[in-house]
Scaffold this motif. Structure first.
Motif, PDB file in Angstrom:
ATOM      1  N   LEU A  48      22.686  76.424  -1.272  1.00 18.21           N
ATOM      2  CA  LEU A  48      21.862  76.596  -2.396  1.00 18.21           C
ATOM      3  C   LEU A  48      22.068  77.689  -3.462  1.00 18.21           C
ATOM      4  O   LEU A  48      22.624  77.608  -4.275  1.00 18.21           O
ATOM      5  N   ASP A  49      21.844  78.928  -2.705  1.00 13.20           N
ATOM      6  CA  ASP A  49      21.980  80.222  -3.426  1.00 13.20           C
ATOM      7  C   ASP A  49      23.328  80.460  -3.869  1.00 13.20           C
ATOM      8  O   ASP A  49      24.247  80.754  -2.926  1.00 13.20           O
ATOM      9  N   ASP A  50      23.466  80.530  -5.165  1.00 11.82           N
ATOM     10  CA  ASP A  50      24.775  81.248  -5.776  1.00 11.82           C
ATOM     11  C   ASP A  50      25.856  79.856  -5.499  1.00 11.82           C
ATOM     12  O   ASP A  50      27.097  80.334  -5.688  1.00 11.82           O
ATOM     13  N   THR A  51      25.642  78.755  -5.355  1.00  9.87           N
ATOM     14  CA  THR A  51      26.446  77.755  -4.938  1.00  9.87           C
ATOM     15  C   THR A  51      25.847  76.532  -6.015  1.00  9.87           C
ATOM     16  O   THR A  51      26.851  76.135  -6.923  1.00  9.87           O
ATOM     17  N   THR A  57      19.335  83.949 -11.813  1.00 13.91           N
ATOM     18  CA  THR A  57      18.499  83.430 -12.780  1.00 13.91           C
ATOM     19  C   THR A  57      17.245  82.604 -11.973  1.00 13.91           C
ATOM     20  O   THR A  57      16.095  82.511 -12.352  1.00 13.91           O
ATOM     21  N   ASN A  58      17.697  82.114 -10.897  1.00 18.91           N
ATOM     22  CA  ASN A  58      16.977  81.179  -9.994  1.00 18.91           C
ATOM     23  C   ASN A  58      16.573  79.969 -10.675  1.00 18.91           C
ATOM     24  O   ASN A  58      15.407  79.331 -10.580  1.00 18.91           O
ATOM     25  N   HIS A  59      17.186  79.550 -11.767  1.00 20.24           N
ATOM     26  CA  HIS A  59      16.943  78.383 -12.398  1.00 20.24           C
ATOM     27  C   HIS A  59      18.006  77.375 -11.999  1.00 20.24           C
ATOM     28  O   HIS A  59      19.081  77.461 -12.200  1.00 20.24           O
ATOM     29  N   MET A  60      17.416  76.078 -12.098  1.00 22.81           N
ATOM     30  CA  MET A  60      18.277  75.126 -11.690  1.00 22.81           C
ATOM     31  C   MET A  60      19.395  74.594 -13.090  1.00 22.81           C
ATOM     32  O   MET A  60      18.955  74.366 -13.932  1.00 22.81           O
ATOM     33  N   ALA A  62      21.563  72.665 -15.595  1.00 20.22           N
ATOM     34  CA  ALA A  62      21.185  71.259 -15.994  1.00 20.22           C
ATOM     35  C   ALA A  62      21.836  70.234 -15.490  1.00 20.22           C
ATOM     36  O   ALA A  62      21.503  68.941 -15.070  1.00 20.22           O
ATOM     37  N   PRO A  63      23.526  70.183 -15.067  1.00 19.78           N
ATOM     38  CA  PRO A  63      24.097  69.218 -14.692  1.00 19.78           C
ATOM     39  C   PRO A  63      24.012  69.149 -13.291  1.00 19.78           C
ATOM     40  O   PRO A  63      24.374  68.342 -12.454  1.00 19.78           O
ATOM     41  N   ALA A  64      23.199  69.939 -12.582  1.00 17.55           N
ATOM     42  CA  ALA A  64      23.202  69.857 -11.090  1.00 17.55           C
ATOM     43  C   ALA A  64      22.565  68.756 -10.633  1.00 17.55           C
ATOM     44  O   ALA A  64      23.080  67.989  -9.787  1.00 17.55           O
ATOM     45  N   PRO A  65      21.178  68.185 -10.812  1.00 15.82           N
ATOM     46  CA  PRO A  65      20.625  66.806 -10.458  1.00 15.82           C
ATOM     47  C   PRO A  65      21.744  65.632 -10.716  1.00 15.82           C
ATOM     48  O   PRO A  65      21.813  64.710  -9.952  1.00 15.82           O
ATOM     49  N   SER A  66      22.444  65.763 -11.787  1.00 18.08           N
ATOM     50  CA  SER A  66      23.225  64.362 -12.113  1.00 18.08           C
ATOM     51  C   SER A  66      24.396  64.364 -11.228  1.00 18.08           C
ATOM     52  O   SER A  66      25.067  63.434 -10.851  1.00 18.08           O
ATOM     53  N   LEU A  67      24.946  65.687 -10.959  1.00 16.08           N
ATOM     54  CA  LEU A  67      26.136  65.661  -9.907  1.00 16.08           C
ATOM     55  C   LEU A  67      25.323  64.864  -8.604  1.00 16.08           C
ATOM     56  O   LEU A  67      26.332  64.275  -7.929  1.00 16.08           O
ATOM     57  N   MET A  68      24.321  65.506  -8.215  1.00 16.25           N
ATOM     58  CA  MET A  68      23.836  65.104  -6.804  1.00 16.25           C
ATOM     59  C   MET A  68      23.611  63.411  -7.040  1.00 16.25           C
ATOM     60  O   MET A  68      24.042  62.714  -6.048  1.00 16.25           O
ATOM     61  N   SER A  69      23.169  63.054  -8.136  1.00 17.70           N
ATOM     62  CA  SER A  69      23.224  61.395  -8.118  1.00 17.70           C
ATOM     63  C   SER A  69      24.489  60.690  -8.298  1.00 17.70           C
ATOM     64  O   SER A  69      24.504  59.546  -7.648  1.00 17.70           O
ATOM     65  N   LEU A  97      16.415  68.292  -6.817  1.00 12.97           N
ATOM     66  CA  LEU A  97      17.908  67.628  -6.634  1.00 12.97           C
ATOM     67  C   LEU A  97      17.838  66.132  -6.220  1.00 12.97           C
ATOM     68  O   LEU A  97      18.896  65.436  -6.203  1.00 12.97           O
ATOM     69  N   ASN A  98      16.729  65.733  -5.722  1.00 16.36           N
ATOM     70  CA  ASN A  98      16.513  64.693  -5.034  1.00 16.36           C
ATOM     71  C   ASN A  98      17.281  64.520  -3.770  1.00 16.36           C
ATOM     72  O   ASN A  98      18.011  63.478  -3.525  1.00 16.36           O
ATOM     73  N   VAL A  99      17.470  65.299  -3.019  1.00 24.54           N
ATOM     74  CA  VAL A  99      18.370  65.333  -1.734  1.00 24.54           C
ATOM     75  C   VAL A  99      17.632  65.780  -0.559  1.00 24.54           C
ATOM     76  O   VAL A  99      16.593  66.529  -0.679  1.00 24.54           O
ATOM     77  N   GLU A 100      18.289  65.632   0.480  1.00 23.59           N
ATOM     78  CA  GLU A 100      17.513  66.214   1.814  1.00 23.59           C
ATOM     79  C   GLU A 100      17.877  67.718   1.965  1.00 23.59           C
ATOM     80  O   GLU A 100      18.816  68.356   1.374  1.00 23.59           O
TER      81      GLU A 100
END
Ligand SMILES: [Mg+2]
Length: 214
Positions: A48-51, A57-60, A62-69, A97-100
């Protein structure tokens, strides 16, 4: 002086098997996941961290959740394996992120959370790929188990390199022409996808990586 000799008796094979990633890309968004799918990968585990999320920033991003989907649409199962002890945080990002996610405080390079992932999805090591920014914890944790490893150099829109590596190990990899951030003998970075190795790297790297995938 124990630290000085830490890697002295390390054989080249071990350095490659443990610490040279199978994939090296500027970010999680540049990994050729379809290639991983073709090679039989079923589960992608992410640090998670720095990946995915910059610690600066500790902010998600924007493109991360759509990559997961997108990954789930490609047929992958996706799971976070974080060393963070802050379970609330890991849970919150996993939900966004809607992941486990695995137990918080995975203590990579310990293999326990990879074992947990294997059991949870009834998979073998060669059906799993792990993505992270630490050569010691992410690459060094998953590689020896036979899990495909992906190292990334940048996260979100933070400008600096996020690769974590012990200084002595870094020097050893570079000296033996096994792996380095920058191009060996040429200007610029040298990224590679699954099935490739860095230009100018020792031929043993390609041989050992090929054996891993048989
Ligand atoms: Mg990390």
């Amino acid at each position: 002086m124990a630290q000085d000799g830490m890697y002295k008796d390390w054989e080249i094979e071990k350095l490659i098997k443990w610490y040279v990633p199978d994939v090296y890309q500027p970010s999680i968004y540049r990994i050729d996941f379809e290639k991983l799918r073709e090679r039989g990968i079923e589960l992608i585990t992410f640090d998670l961290d720095d990946t995915i999320v910059p610690t600066a920033t500790n902010h998600m991003p924007a493109p991360a959740p759509s990559l997961m989907s997108d990954l789930k649409k490609l047929g992958f199962k996706v799971m976070l394996i974080s060393n963070s002890e802050n379970e609330k945080k890991v849970k919150r990002f996993a939900e966004k992120l809607n992941v486990e996610y695995s137990i918080a405080g995975a203590m990579k390079p310990s293999g326990k959370s990879f074992e947990e992932a294997k059991k949870r999805y009834s998979l073998e090591e060669k059906q799993i790929a792990h993505v992270g920014n630490s050569i010691m914890n992410d690459v060094g944790g998953a590689n020896p188990l036979g899990i495909t490893t992906c190292l990334i150099r940048y996260v979100g829109n933070v400008g600096h390199n996020v690769i974590k590596v012990d200084k002595e190990l870094k020097a050893e990899l570079k000296k033996r022409e096994l792996w380095q951030k920058h191009h060996i003998g040429q200007k610029g970075d040298q990224y590679y996808q699954l099935g490739e190795t860095q230009k100018g790297s020792s031929p043993r790297v390609a041989e050992i990586k090929e054996q891993k995938r048989v």
